[in-house]
Design an enzyme around this catalytic site. Structure first.
Site, mmCIF file in Angstrom:
data_model
loop_
_atom_site.group_PDB
_atom_site.id
_atom_site.type_symbol
_atom_site.label_atom_id
_atom_site.label_comp_id
_atom_site.label_asym_id
_atom_site.label_seq_id
_atom_site.Cartn_x
_atom_site.Cartn_y
_atom_site.Cartn_z
ATOM 1 N N ARG A 1 -17.949 71.907 -89.354
ATOM 2 C CA ARG A 1 -19.194 71.175 -89.082
ATOM 3 C C ARG A 1 -19.313 69.967 -89.511
ATOM 4 N NH1 ARG A 1 -24.883 72.076 -91.925
ATOM 5 N NH2 ARG A 1 -26.316 71.352 -90.118
ATOM 6 N N HIS B 1 -20.594 66.541 -87.255
ATOM 7 C CA HIS B 1 -21.438 65.842 -87.714
ATOM 8 C C HIS B 1 -20.986 64.465 -88.032
ATOM 9 C CE1 HIS B 1 -25.053 68.470 -88.663
ATOM 10 N NE2 HIS B 1 -24.350 69.155 -87.602
ATOM 11 N N ASN C 1 -28.581 66.931 -91.398
ATOM 12 C CA ASN C 1 -27.239 67.421 -92.220
ATOM 13 C C ASN C 1 -27.510 68.273 -93.399
ATOM 14 O OD1 ASN C 1 -25.270 65.660 -90.802
ATOM 15 N ND2 ASN C 1 -26.039 63.778 -91.771
ATOM 16 N N HIS D 1 -19.583 78.063 -83.711
ATOM 17 C CA HIS D 1 -20.185 79.031 -84.451
ATOM 18 C C HIS D 1 -19.833 80.281 -84.373
ATOM 19 C CE1 HIS D 1 -24.223 76.412 -83.821
ATOM 20 N NE2 HIS D 1 -23.321 75.795 -84.478
HETATM 21 C C1 HEM Z 1 -25.240 71.024 -80.135
HETATM 22 C C2 HEM Z 1 -25.582 72.163 -80.607
HETATM 23 C C3 HEM Z 1 -25.438 72.556 -82.044
HETATM 24 C C4 HEM Z 1 -26.592 73.059 -82.641
HETATM 25 C C5 HEM Z 1 -28.080 72.928 -82.410
HETATM 26 C C6 HEM Z 1 -25.912 73.397 -84.187
HETATM 27 C C7 HEM Z 1 -26.866 73.923 -85.148
HETATM 28 C C8 HEM Z 1 -26.338 74.379 -86.203
HETATM 29 C C9 HEM Z 1 -27.027 74.788 -87.638
HETATM 30 C C10 HEM Z 1 -28.621 74.461 -87.532
HETATM 31 C C11 HEM Z 1 -26.252 75.318 -88.326
HETATM 32 C C12 HEM Z 1 -26.601 75.786 -89.779
HETATM 33 C C13 HEM Z 1 -26.164 75.095 -90.864
HETATM 34 C C14 HEM Z 1 -26.933 75.561 -92.194
HETATM 35 O O1 HEM Z 1 -27.990 76.164 -92.154
HETATM 36 O O2 HEM Z 1 -26.123 75.442 -93.331
HETATM 37 C C15 HEM Z 1 -24.894 75.199 -87.751
HETATM 38 C C16 HEM Z 1 -23.993 75.750 -88.590
HETATM 39 C C17 HEM Z 1 -22.443 75.476 -87.889
HETATM 40 N N1 HEM Z 1 -22.136 74.492 -86.826
HETATM 41 FE FE1 HEM Z 1 -23.516 73.915 -85.503
HETATM 42 N N2 HEM Z 1 -24.762 73.079 -83.996
HETATM 43 C C18 HEM Z 1 -24.321 72.873 -82.832
HETATM 44 C C19 HEM Z 1 -23.144 72.509 -82.456
HETATM 45 C C20 HEM Z 1 -21.913 72.677 -83.368
HETATM 46 C C21 HEM Z 1 -20.610 72.027 -82.868
HETATM 47 C C22 HEM Z 1 -20.262 71.478 -81.699
HETATM 48 C C23 HEM Z 1 -19.798 72.466 -83.818
HETATM 49 C C24 HEM Z 1 -18.209 72.010 -84.366
HETATM 50 C C25 HEM Z 1 -17.648 71.280 -83.484
HETATM 51 C C26 HEM Z 1 -20.673 73.066 -84.981
HETATM 52 C C27 HEM Z 1 -19.961 73.892 -86.000
HETATM 53 C C28 HEM Z 1 -20.713 74.415 -86.921
HETATM 54 C C29 HEM Z 1 -20.270 75.329 -88.175
HETATM 55 C C30 HEM Z 1 -18.786 75.594 -88.283
HETATM 56 C C31 HEM Z 1 -21.306 75.919 -88.892
HETATM 57 C C32 HEM Z 1 -21.253 76.708 -89.978
HETATM 58 C C33 HEM Z 1 -21.288 75.831 -91.181
HETATM 59 C C34 HEM Z 1 -21.225 76.292 -92.610
HETATM 60 O O3 HEM Z 1 -20.642 77.463 -92.804
HETATM 61 O O4 HEM Z 1 -21.646 75.605 -93.559
HETATM 62 N N3 HEM Z 1 -21.876 73.304 -84.518
HETATM 63 N N4 HEM Z 1 -24.999 74.766 -86.587
#
Ligand code: HEM
Ligand SMILES: [Ca+2]
Length: 301
Positions: free
Chosen positions: A43, A47, A72, A171
Site C-alpha cells: 500500500r 500511495h 494516507n 487487496h
Molecule cells: C483505487 C482504488 C483503491 C481504493 C479506493 C483503496 C482503498 C483502500 C483503503 C480504504 C484501505 C484500508 C486502509 C486502512 O484502513 O488501513 C486499503 C488497504 C490496502 N490497499 Fe487499497 N485502495 C485502492 C487501490 C489499491 C492499490 C492499487 C493497491 C496496491 C497497488 C492497494 C493496496 C492496498 C493494501 C496492500 C492494503 C492493506 C494495507 C494494510 O494492511 O496496511 N490498494 N485500500
C-alpha cells in the site's frame, strides 16, 4: 520524468549489484517479527506512486506532509524503508534512491507472500521539494471510490481495464480500519451497484459497531487469506464479500466483472496481468537522470 523512460533493468549492475539481495533479506527479517509487513509495503508503494519519488517518507516539522492527508490514514511501516535504506547505504553509499528501495520492497512483499516474482526497472530519483498534503488529498483515491473513479485513476497511468482489475487484486493482502468502512456500512446502497452479503454485513457491524471508540485501531481483513497473495480477493468479491465499495462493485460492473471472473478462475492469469500493471504503476511520472536527488536518509530532504 514521464512514462518511465530513463528506467532500466540493469541500473545498479555496476554501482550496487547487491541492492536487490540486501532489500530482499532485510524485508524478510522485518516480516518475521511482523507478518503484516508485506501488506504495508504494497500500500505504501501505491500511495507513493503519484510519482514514485519517496515523497511519502519525508517527515516535516513546520508544515503538513503527505501523511497529514486523511487519504494516507492507516499507512504503516514507513520506517521499514528507512531501515532498508540504511542497510543499502552501508554497502553502496549515496547510490541507490529511496524511491527504488520502496519499489523493490513492494515487489519482494508480493513474492514473499506467494505472489508473482516481478522484474522491475530501476533508476528512480527521490523528490527534492517538500511533500504536499493537498496533492495527496487530490490524487489518492477516496475510501468510498467506485469502479468509475478507479478506472480513471489507473487509465491515466496507462493501464487497460484488465490491468486495473488486476492491480485491485492488491487487496488480497492486509486490512481495512473501521474508520474507512463506516460510511459504507451506514449507507450500503450509496453506490449504484454496491451490495453487501448479509453475513459480511453482520460481521462488519460486529467488528465496527457504530459509535465505536476505536475506529482508528479496530480493523477487518481485506480477504480471508490476508497474509497470502492469492486470487481469493476475486472469489470473495464475487460472493458479495468485498470490503470496500470498489471491491464490492468490481464483480458487478459489466466492464470489470468478466476479468474478476477470469482471475477468480485462473490465478496464473491474475499473476501475469498483475505483474504488468505493477510495473506501469511503479513507472508512472517518475523522476530520472539528473532530476531529483538521492536522499541519504529517506525521511529527511
Ligand atoms: C483505487 C482504488 C483503491 C481504493 C479506493 C483503496 C482503498 C483502500 C483503503 C480504504 C484501505 C484500508 C486502509 C486502512 O484502513 O488501513 C486499503 C488497504 C490496502 N490497499 Fe487499497 N485502495 C485502492 C487501490 C489499491 C492499490 C492499487 C493497491 C496496491 C497497488 C492497494 C493496496 C492496498 C493494501 C496492500 C492494503 C492493506 C494495507 C494494510 O494492511 O496496511 N490498494 N485500500
Ligand atoms: Ca489473500
Amino acid at each position: 520524468g514521464g512514462g518511465g523512460g530513463g528506467l532500466s533493468y540493469d541500473f545498479y549492475e555496476r554501482t550496487c549489484p547487491l541492492v536487490e539481495d540486501i532489500v530482499r533479506a532485510g524485508l524478510k527479517s522485518v516480516s518475521l517479527t511482523d507478518p503484516t509487513t508485506p501488506a504495508a509495503m504494497l500500500r505504501l508503494m501505491f500511495h507513493d506512486c503519484q510519482g514514485c519519488d519517496a515523497s511519502i517518507l519525508i517527515d516535516t516539522v513546520t508544515m503538513p506532509s503527505e501523511m497529514d492527508s486523511t487519504k494516507n490514514f492507516g499507512i504503516r511501516k514507513r520506517e521499514t524503508i528507512t531501515l532498508l535504506k540504511s542497510m543499502v547505504e552501508a554497502v553502496c553509499p549515496r547510490r541507490v534512491s529511496c524511491a527504488d528501495i520502496l519499489i523493490l520492497a513492494a515487489r519482494d512483499a508480493v513474492a514473499m507472500s506467494g505472489g508473482p516474482r516481478i522484474q522491475v526497472p530501476l533508476g528512480r530519483r527521490d523528490s527534492i521539494s517538500f511533500p504536499s498534503s493537498s496533492l495527496a488529498d487530490s490524487l489518492l483515491p477516496a475510501r468510498g471510490l467506485g469502479v468509475d473513479g478507479m478506472l480513471r485513476i489507473f487509465g491515466s497511468k496507462g493501464m487497460s481495464i484488465e490491468e486495473s482489475v488486476a492491480i485491485m487484486g492488491s487487496h488480497t493482502l492486509g486490512i481495512s480500519h473501521c474508520f474507512n468502512i463506516f460510511t459504507r456500512l451506514q449507507a450500503p446502497q450509496q453506490g449504484k451497484a454496491d451490495c453487501i452479503e448479509p453475513g459480511l454485513e453482520m460481521l462488519l457491524k460486529l467488528s465496527c459497531p457504530l459509535g465505536s471508540l476505536t475506529p482508528n485501531s479496530s480493523f477487518v481483513v481485506n480477504d480471508p487469506t490476508s497474509l497470502t497473495f492469492d486470487n481469493q480477493y476475486y472469489l470473495n468479491a464475487m460472493r458479495g464479500r468485498g470490503i470496500l465499495r470498489v471491491d464490492a462493485e468490481l464483480p458487478l460492473d459489466p466492464r470489470t466483472g468478466p476479468f474478476v471472473q477470469t482471475f477468480g478462475e485462473n490465478q496464473e492469469d491474475f499473476f501475469r496481468v498483475f505483474s504488468s500493471a505493477f510495473v506501469k504503476l511503479a513507472s508512472s511520472g517518475v523522476l530520472t537522470g539528473d532530476q531529483g536527488v538521492i536522499r541519504e536518509i529517506c525521511s529527511v530532504i
